[in-house]
Write a protein that holds these residues in place. Sequence first.
Motif, PDB file in Angstrom:
ATOM      1  N   CYS A 163      48.455  37.665  43.298  1.00 29.33           N
ATOM      2  CA  CYS A 163      48.218  36.337  44.009  1.00 29.33           C
ATOM      3  C   CYS A 163      48.585  35.240  43.095  1.00 29.33           C
ATOM      4  N   LEU A 164      48.212  35.343  41.562  1.00 27.64           N
ATOM      5  CA  LEU A 164      48.596  34.235  40.725  1.00 27.64           C
ATOM      6  C   LEU A 164      50.175  34.172  40.788  1.00 27.64           C
ATOM      7  N   TRP A 176      45.181  28.222  47.793  1.00 31.64           N
ATOM      8  CA  TRP A 176      44.350  29.309  48.394  1.00 31.64           C
ATOM      9  C   TRP A 176      44.561  30.388  47.547  1.00 31.64           C
ATOM     10  N   TYR A 177      46.042  30.840  47.355  1.00 38.56           N
ATOM     11  CA  TYR A 177      46.301  31.963  46.376  1.00 38.56           C
ATOM     12  C   TYR A 177      45.624  31.959  45.033  1.00 38.56           C
ATOM     13  N   CYS A 178      45.349  30.885  44.199  1.00 37.19           N
ATOM     14  CA  CYS A 178      44.467  30.666  43.151  1.00 37.19           C
ATOM     15  C   CYS A 178      43.058  31.222  43.274  1.00 37.19           C
ATOM     16  N   ARG A 186      41.608  32.750  34.062  1.00 34.25           N
ATOM     17  CA  ARG A 186      41.777  31.356  33.470  1.00 34.25           C
ATOM     18  C   ARG A 186      43.066  30.763  33.983  1.00 34.25           C
ATOM     19  N   GLN A 187      44.176  31.582  33.962  1.00 38.68           N
ATOM     20  CA  GLN A 187      45.091  30.745  34.482  1.00 38.68           C
ATOM     21  C   GLN A 187      45.272  30.260  35.945  1.00 38.68           C
ATOM     22  N   ALA A 188      44.713  31.081  36.711  1.00 38.15           N
ATOM     23  CA  ALA A 188      44.325  30.864  38.108  1.00 38.15           C
ATOM     24  C   ALA A 188      43.635  29.532  38.392  1.00 38.15           C
ATOM     25  N   VAL A 189      42.560  29.403  37.591  1.00 38.30           N
ATOM     26  CA  VAL A 189      41.615  27.969  37.683  1.00 38.30           C
ATOM     27  C   VAL A 189      42.587  26.881  36.900  1.00 38.30           C
TER      28      VAL A 189
END
Length: 177
Positions: free
Chosen positions: A139-140, A80-82, A29-32
């Motif tokens: 990644c995040l 890209w990392y997200c 959810r944080q990454a999105v």
Amino acid sequence: MAKFDPKIILDDVRSRDVALLTMLLATDRQAVALFRVYVTLAAALISAAVAGAIKANWAVDIWINVGVGLSASGLALACWYCIVAIKTAKVGMPGKGAEFWQWARRDDISEDVALDAYLTQALFAQDTNIEVNRRSSNCLRMAKRLGVGSVALGGIVILIGLSGFASTAWEALSRLL
């Protein structure tokens, strides 16, 4: 060795499974959410660079375009990392399938053997989830650092260019050489 109530053991294992899956979901959810912000900000920066390039003052525009380009490039890498943080991964789900319980109910399988098999499978699933969480979290973390760092670096470049400091330093350096 003292005996433990199997219900307590199973409840504890299931609680840990749910906690691990909740961590994975929170990371996704944080990454999105970061991805949405970064894409929007990168689009705005690119629009500003195009608008700035149309203007006739090239000496100022170059600094703005370089700063905006650095920021937009960094944000693209952060996006890209997200995406890597939320990519599909095989995770261990809590509980066991019907085939496990059919096997565990057989007359030749004791309660201790069934519990050991359950715990072995649960350990494998938890190890898998911990590894997926580690990769996603890394990644995040990188996406957060890149997002903040690229905007800060781009802002610094723009401020240096607009302040005239770079032009003054370049002029002084060219006279020395």
